[in-house]
Design a protein around this motif. Structure first.
Motif, short mmCIF file in Angstrom:
data_model
loop_
_atom_site.label_atom_id
_atom_site.label_comp_id
_atom_site.label_asym_id
_atom_site.label_seq_id
_atom_site.Cartn_x
_atom_site.Cartn_y
_atom_site.Cartn_z
N ALA A 48 -3.23 -2.83 8.93
CA ALA A 48 -3.85 -1.84 7.98
C ALA A 48 -3.43 -0.62 8.55
O ALA A 48 -3.33 0.51 7.67
N ASN A 49 -3.55 -0.45 9.87
CA ASN A 49 -3.19 0.91 10.44
C ASN A 49 -1.74 1.25 9.99
O ASN A 49 -1.52 2.27 9.65
N ASP A 50 -0.80 -0.01 10.11
CA ASP A 50 0.49 0.63 9.84
C ASP A 50 0.80 0.55 8.42
O ASP A 50 1.40 1.90 8.07
N VAL A 51 0.11 0.02 7.58
CA VAL A 51 0.23 0.32 5.98
C VAL A 51 -0.52 1.69 5.67
O VAL A 51 -0.01 2.49 5.04
N THR A 52 -1.50 2.12 6.31
CA THR A 52 -2.27 3.25 6.13
C THR A 52 -1.23 4.44 6.54
O THR A 52 -1.27 5.34 5.66
N GLN A 53 -0.77 4.47 7.54
CA GLN A 53 0.23 5.33 7.94
C GLN A 53 1.41 5.30 7.01
O GLN A 53 1.93 6.48 6.70
N ASN A 54 2.03 4.40 6.80
CA ASN A 54 3.21 4.37 5.46
C ASN A 54 2.57 4.95 4.20
O ASN A 54 3.38 5.57 3.66
N THR A 55 1.30 4.62 3.84
CA THR A 55 0.54 5.33 2.66
C THR A 55 0.77 7.00 2.57
O THR A 55 1.28 7.60 1.86
N PHE A 56 0.18 7.18 3.88
CA PHE A 56 0.12 8.62 3.77
C PHE A 56 1.48 9.44 4.22
O PHE A 56 1.66 10.62 3.85
N LEU A 57 2.48 8.59 4.65
CA LEU A 57 3.92 9.20 4.82
C LEU A 57 4.20 9.43 3.28
O LEU A 57 4.73 10.52 2.89
N LYS A 58 4.01 8.59 2.24
CA LYS A 58 4.41 8.41 0.96
C LYS A 58 3.78 9.73 0.23
O LYS A 58 4.27 10.36 -0.51
N VAL A 59 2.64 9.78 0.67
CA VAL A 59 1.64 11.10 0.01
C VAL A 59 2.25 12.27 0.41
O VAL A 59 2.43 13.06 -0.47
N TYR A 60 2.58 12.47 1.49
CA TYR A 60 3.18 13.69 1.96
C TYR A 60 4.66 13.83 1.17
O TYR A 60 4.84 15.10 0.79
N GLN A 61 5.19 12.89 1.34
CA GLN A 61 6.78 12.86 0.56
C GLN A 61 6.49 13.32 -0.95
O GLN A 61 7.60 13.84 -1.50
N ASN A 62 5.29 12.92 -1.54
CA ASN A 62 5.63 12.99 -3.00
C ASN A 62 4.48 13.73 -3.63
O ASN A 62 4.29 13.92 -4.82
N LEU A 63 3.64 14.44 -2.79
CA LEU A 63 2.49 15.38 -3.16
C LEU A 63 3.20 16.51 -4.25
O LEU A 63 2.37 16.81 -5.01
N LYS A 64 4.11 16.80 -3.58
CA LYS A 64 4.71 17.98 -4.57
C LYS A 64 4.81 17.78 -5.98
O LYS A 64 4.78 18.49 -7.06
N LYS A 65 4.99 16.16 -6.30
CA LYS A 65 5.53 15.87 -7.49
C LYS A 65 4.01 15.25 -8.51
O LYS A 65 3.96 15.00 -9.48
N PHE A 66 2.97 15.41 -7.46
CA PHE A 66 1.59 14.97 -7.96
C PHE A 66 1.25 15.89 -9.11
O PHE A 66 1.17 17.09 -8.92
N LYS A 67 0.94 15.61 -10.37
CA LYS A 67 0.70 16.44 -11.55
C LYS A 67 -0.78 16.71 -11.61
O LYS A 67 -1.23 17.63 -12.08
N GLY A 68 -1.73 15.90 -10.85
CA GLY A 68 -3.14 16.39 -10.89
C GLY A 68 -3.90 15.88 -12.01
O GLY A 68 -4.84 16.31 -12.34
N ASN A 69 -3.20 14.73 -12.80
CA ASN A 69 -4.11 14.19 -13.96
C ASN A 69 -5.31 13.39 -13.30
O ASN A 69 -5.99 12.95 -14.20
N SER A 70 -5.08 12.96 -12.20
CA SER A 70 -6.21 12.00 -11.70
C SER A 70 -6.86 12.65 -10.17
O SER A 70 -6.04 13.90 -10.06
N ARG A 71 -7.65 12.35 -9.70
CA ARG A 71 -7.90 12.72 -8.39
C ARG A 71 -7.11 12.66 -7.52
O ARG A 71 -6.29 11.31 -7.63
N ILE A 72 -6.99 13.29 -6.19
CA ILE A 72 -5.88 12.84 -5.16
C ILE A 72 -6.38 11.42 -4.77
O ILE A 72 -5.44 10.64 -4.48
N TYR A 73 -7.46 11.31 -4.65
CA TYR A 73 -7.81 9.76 -3.99
C TYR A 73 -7.64 8.94 -4.96
O TYR A 73 -7.00 7.69 -4.54
#
Length: 149
Positions: A48-73
């Motif tokens: 779970a720690n590894d997957v969480t780290q990978n998740t937030f790495l993807k969040v950081y890499q793609n947050l600029k593309k997030f359109k905000g149509n839903s909540r960040i969470y």
């Protein structure tokens, strides 16, 4: 409670001078919930720690593309679910068995997990949930643990 809402955090993230501050707020607001969602899927604390780290790495890499149509969470939750499923598929390919048969390995992880602090009833519930096919298990977790529709 954050002093910034999602729109403010997105605006801050798009600004190079406040990007790190915004991302730190996003992590602080969402990391624990994402971890527990992931943990209910992959079971093991270390995984779970590894997957969480990978998740937030993807969040950081793609947050600029997030359109905000839903909540960040909600967006993070989707990434966490996909990362968890990808992790289980990789685990399956390493074990040469059905993803739904990974249950036995996950059950062993649950039984030997030194971080599991639930009582016997909670352990039995988690073992019963593990018998569900992966997608049903995720739907169950979403409805009853994460209180989502």
């Amino acid at each position: 409670m954050s002093k910034y809402n999602d729109k403010q955090l997105l605006r801050m993230f798009k600004n190079p001078t406040t990007r790190d501050l915004a991302f730190n707020y996003i992590i602080n607001l969402n990391q624990e919930r994402a971890y527990w969602h992931i943990r209910r899927i992959v079971i093991s604390h270390e995984d779970a720690n590894d997957v969480t780290q990978n998740t937030f790495l993807k969040v950081y890499q793609n947050l600029k593309k997030f359109k905000g149509n839903s909540r960040i969470y909600t967006w993070i939750y989707t990434i966490a679910t996909n990362e968890s499923l990808t992790f289980l598929k990789k685990k399956k390919s390493n074990l040469f068995e059905s993803i739904d048969n990974v249950y036995y390995n996950l059950k062993d992880n649950l039984e030997s997990d030194k971080y599991f602090d639930g009582d016997d009833i909670e352990k039995e519930l988690q073992e019963a949930i593990l018998t569900l096919p992966t997608k049903q298990r995720i739907a169950f977790n979403m409805k009853y643990f994460d209180k989502m529709k």
